[in-house]
Design an enzyme around this catalytic site. Structure first.
Site, PDB file in Angstrom:
ATOM      1  N   SER A  81      -2.519   1.164  -4.687  1.00  0.00           N
ATOM      2  CA  SER A  81      -2.967   2.207  -3.780  1.00  0.00           C
ATOM      3  C   SER A  81      -4.377   2.697  -4.081  1.00  0.00           C
ATOM      4  O   SER A  81      -4.760   2.841  -5.247  1.00  0.00           O
ATOM      5  CB  SER A  81      -1.998   3.403  -3.878  1.00  0.00           C
ATOM      6  OG  SER A  81      -2.458   4.495  -3.128  1.00  0.00           O
ATOM      7  N   GLY A  82      -5.107   2.977  -3.021  1.00  0.00           N
ATOM      8  CA  GLY A  82      -6.378   3.686  -3.143  1.00  0.00           C
ATOM      9  C   GLY A  82      -6.155   5.179  -3.281  1.00  0.00           C
ATOM     10  O   GLY A  82      -7.104   5.954  -3.311  1.00  0.00           O
TER      11      GLY A  82
ATOM     12  N   LYS B  93      -7.642  -4.064  -5.324  1.00  0.00           N
ATOM     13  CA  LYS B  93      -6.285  -4.320  -4.807  1.00  0.00           C
ATOM     14  C   LYS B  93      -5.989  -5.818  -4.835  1.00  0.00           C
ATOM     15  O   LYS B  93      -4.911  -6.241  -5.273  1.00  0.00           O
ATOM     16  CB  LYS B  93      -6.147  -3.779  -3.386  1.00  0.00           C
ATOM     17  CG  LYS B  93      -5.997  -2.267  -3.301  1.00  0.00           C
ATOM     18  CD  LYS B  93      -5.631  -1.839  -1.892  1.00  0.00           C
ATOM     19  CE  LYS B  93      -5.197  -0.386  -1.849  1.00  0.00           C
ATOM     20  NZ  LYS B  93      -4.585  -0.008  -0.568  1.00  0.00           N
TER      21      LYS B  93
ATOM     22  N   ARG C 229     -14.519  12.356  -0.447  1.00  0.00           N
ATOM     23  CA  ARG C 229     -13.305  13.132  -0.216  1.00  0.00           C
ATOM     24  C   ARG C 229     -12.854  13.866  -1.472  1.00  0.00           C
ATOM     25  O   ARG C 229     -12.502  15.048  -1.417  1.00  0.00           O
ATOM     26  CB  ARG C 229     -12.194  12.206   0.298  1.00  0.00           C
ATOM     27  CG  ARG C 229     -12.393  11.757   1.739  1.00  0.00           C
ATOM     28  CD  ARG C 229     -11.296  10.799   2.178  1.00  0.00           C
ATOM     29  NE  ARG C 229     -11.444   9.494   1.531  1.00  0.00           N
ATOM     30  CZ  ARG C 229     -10.504   8.545   1.532  1.00  0.00           C
ATOM     31  NH1 ARG C 229      -9.335   8.779   2.095  1.00  0.00           N
ATOM     32  NH2 ARG C 229     -10.722   7.389   0.948  1.00  0.00           N
TER      33      ARG C 229
ATOM     34  N   GLU D  46      -1.104  10.551   4.293  1.00  0.00           N
ATOM     35  CA  GLU D  46      -2.265  10.261   3.459  1.00  0.00           C
ATOM     36  C   GLU D  46      -2.343  11.407   2.451  1.00  0.00           C
ATOM     37  O   GLU D  46      -2.677  12.541   2.812  1.00  0.00           O
ATOM     38  CB  GLU D  46      -3.548  10.198   4.295  1.00  0.00           C
ATOM     39  CG  GLU D  46      -3.628   9.017   5.242  1.00  0.00           C
ATOM     40  CD  GLU D  46      -3.923   7.702   4.530  1.00  0.00           C
ATOM     41  OE1 GLU D  46      -4.508   7.738   3.428  1.00  0.00           O
ATOM     42  OE2 GLU D  46      -3.574   6.644   5.080  1.00  0.00           O
TER      43      GLU D  46
ATOM     44  N   ASP E 121      -0.175   5.070   0.926  1.00  0.00           N
ATOM     45  CA  ASP E 121      -0.419   6.063   1.973  1.00  0.00           C
ATOM     46  C   ASP E 121      -0.358   5.431   3.362  1.00  0.00           C
ATOM     47  O   ASP E 121      -1.030   4.432   3.635  1.00  0.00           O
ATOM     48  CB  ASP E 121      -1.780   6.719   1.765  1.00  0.00           C
ATOM     49  CG  ASP E 121      -1.849   7.493   0.458  1.00  0.00           C
ATOM     50  OD1 ASP E 121      -1.562   8.694   0.479  1.00  0.00           O
ATOM     51  OD2 ASP E 121      -2.168   6.884  -0.576  1.00  0.00           O
TER      52      ASP E 121
ATOM     53  N   ASP F 266      -1.985  -0.928   5.869  1.00  0.00           N
ATOM     54  CA  ASP F 266      -2.315  -0.360   7.183  1.00  0.00           C
ATOM     55  C   ASP F 266      -3.811  -0.213   7.418  1.00  0.00           C
ATOM     56  O   ASP F 266      -4.243  -0.050   8.560  1.00  0.00           O
ATOM     57  CB  ASP F 266      -1.666   1.018   7.337  1.00  0.00           C
ATOM     58  CG  ASP F 266      -2.362   2.080   6.499  1.00  0.00           C
ATOM     59  OD1 ASP F 266      -2.910   3.038   7.068  1.00  0.00           O
ATOM     60  OD2 ASP F 266      -2.388   1.940   5.259  1.00  0.00           O
TER      61      ASP F 266
ATOM     62  N   ASN G 177      -9.003  -1.398   3.786  1.00  0.00           N
ATOM     63  CA  ASN G 177      -9.056  -1.677   2.343  1.00  0.00           C
ATOM     64  C   ASN G 177      -7.849  -2.492   1.855  1.00  0.00           C
ATOM     65  O   ASN G 177      -7.784  -2.863   0.684  1.00  0.00           O
ATOM     66  CB  ASN G 177      -9.186  -0.381   1.536  1.00  0.00           C
ATOM     67  CG  ASN G 177      -7.985   0.535   1.687  1.00  0.00           C
ATOM     68  OD1 ASN G 177      -7.419   0.654   2.771  1.00  0.00           O
ATOM     69  ND2 ASN G 177      -7.612   1.202   0.619  1.00  0.00           N
TER      70      ASN G 177
ATOM     71  N   ASP H  35       0.863  -1.166   0.000  1.00  0.00           N
ATOM     72  CA  ASP H  35       0.000   0.000   0.000  1.00  0.00           C
ATOM     73  C   ASP H  35       0.912   1.232   0.000  1.00  0.00           C
ATOM     74  O   ASP H  35       2.092   1.140   0.363  1.00  0.00           O
ATOM     75  CB  ASP H  35      -0.887  -0.035   1.249  1.00  0.00           C
ATOM     76  CG  ASP H  35      -1.693   1.227   1.433  1.00  0.00           C
ATOM     77  OD1 ASP H  35      -2.368   1.639   0.463  1.00  0.00           O
ATOM     78  OD2 ASP H  35      -1.635   1.816   2.529  1.00  0.00           O
TER      79      ASP H  35
END
Length: 280
Positions: free
Chosen positions: A167-168, A212, A123, A87, A80, A235, A238, A78
Site C-alpha cells: 500500500s501507498g 509496489k 498530503r 482512502e 485503500d 484501483d 500507482n 492494494d
C-alpha cells in the site's frame, strides 16, 4: 474463451442480450454469476459487450476455459479503495478539517495526473500537528472492508495462496489489517510521530508504483514462483506497474486508466467476483 458475467441483481433480458452478442449459451453458476462458453469475440463486438454490460450494471471477464484459482500462488492487494472502502489519508485529513484539499490531491494521483511521491509528500505535510490518536479513530470509526473481501480471502487462504497487502498508505492500518485478516505480508509507508503528534513526514522510502512492483517481485522470488503465478488487485495509477507483471490483474472500482490495462475489472460486484472468474 469463456465469458463470465456477474451482477448483484438479476436482469434476464440484459443477460440474454449480452449472451446473444457473445454468440454463446448462458449457464448459471450462482445467483450472481453466469457463463457463456466457447465464445469468440471480435474487437468491435467486445466494445458492444462492454457498453451493454456497463449499462446493465454487469461485470464481465473473458477467461480461458479451465483456468482455476489453484493456478495461482500469491494474491497481492492494494489497500485503500481496494481491500478497504476508504482512502485512509483522506479520512485522517478530515480530522484536521482538510479532507477536500487532500482528497483532490489523492484523486489526481490515482488518475495518474500527479506523480505519487509528490502527492504523498504534499498530503502528509498537511497533517502536521494532528494528534496521532486520529489514526485509531479512523480505524475504529471509518475503516470498512470492501464488499466480498472476507469471502474472497477465505477461499484464497483455504487454497493455500499467500497474501500480500502492499500500500501507498500507512503501516498503522496495514499492520492492524494483517493481524485481523491473517495476511502473510504487508508493506506500506510509516508516518513519523513525535510526542504523540504527526510531524507531516514519512519515515524511509515512499511506497510508490516502483516499490509496489519490486515488493511483489521480491515476495515471488522468496516463494520460488514466477510473477505470472500472482493475482494483483488495485484501483489507482500507482498500482499499474505491479499489476502489469501479474498472471491476472484485477481492477476493482478502479480509475479508467487502470480498468483499460487490467486483465479483468470488477466495477459492480465485490472482491469475491474473482472466485467466479477462476472457477470457484
Amino acid at each position: 474463451m469463456n465469458l463470465i458475467l456477474q451482477s448483484l441483481h438479476q436482469d434476464p433480458v440484459a443477460l440474454h442480450n449480452i449472451a446473444h452478442l457473445a454468440g454463446g449459451q448462458i449457464v448459471a453458476l450462482s445467483q450472481t454469476a453466469w457463463r457463456c462458453e466457447g465464445v469468440e469475440i471480435s474487437a468491435s463486438r467486445a466494445v458492444e459487450i462492454d457498453t451493454a454490460c456497463h449499462a446493465a450494471g454487469i461485470d464481465y471477464a473473458l477467461v480461458p476455459p479451465g483456468r482455476q484459482l489453484s493456478d495461482f500462488k500469491l494474491l497481492a492487494m492494494d489497500m485503500d479503495s481496494t481491500l478497504i472502502t476508504i482512502e485512509c489519508i483522506d479520512e485522517i485529513a478530515d480530522m484536521q478539517g482538510l479532507k477536500p484539499q487532500v482528497s483532490a490531491i489523492t484523486e489526481a494521483a490515482m488518475r495518474g495526473e500527479l506523480e505519487f511521491n509528490e502527492s504523498l509528500i504534499r498530503r502528509v505535510a498537511l497533517l502536521k500537528g494532528l494528534d496521532a490518536s486520529a489514526l485509531q479513530r479512523v480505524y475504529d470509526e471509518r475503516l470498512q472492508l470492501s464488499l466480498g473481501a472476507e469471502k474472497m480471502l477465505a477461499a484464497v487462504q483455504a487454497a493455500g495462496i499467500k497474501t500480500l497487502l502492499v500500500s501507498g498508505g500507512f503501516t498503522f492500518f496495514t499492520d492492524r489489517i494483517k493481524k485481523r485478516l491473517g495476511l502473510d505480508a504487508t508493506h506500506a509507508n510509516e508516518l513519523e510521530i513525535v510526542d504523540g503528534k504527526l510531524t507531516g513526514k514519512v519515515i524511509g522510502e515512499i511506497v510508490n508504483a516502483d516499490v509496489k512492483q519490486r515488493t511483489v517481485e521480491r515476495l515471488c522470488a522468496e516463494m520460488g514462483i514466477a510473477p505470472e503465478e500472482a493475482i494483483v488487485m488495485g484501483d489507482g495509477a500507482n498500482d499499474l506497474k505491479m499489476m502489469s507483471i501479474a498472471g491476472l490483474s484485477v481492477a476493482f472500482r478502479a480509475k479508467p486508466v487502470v480498468r483499460a490495462q487490467a486483465s479483468v475489472a470488477l466495477n459492480f460486484v465485490g472482491l469475491d467476483g474473482i472466485l467466479s472468474i477462476l472457477g470457484q
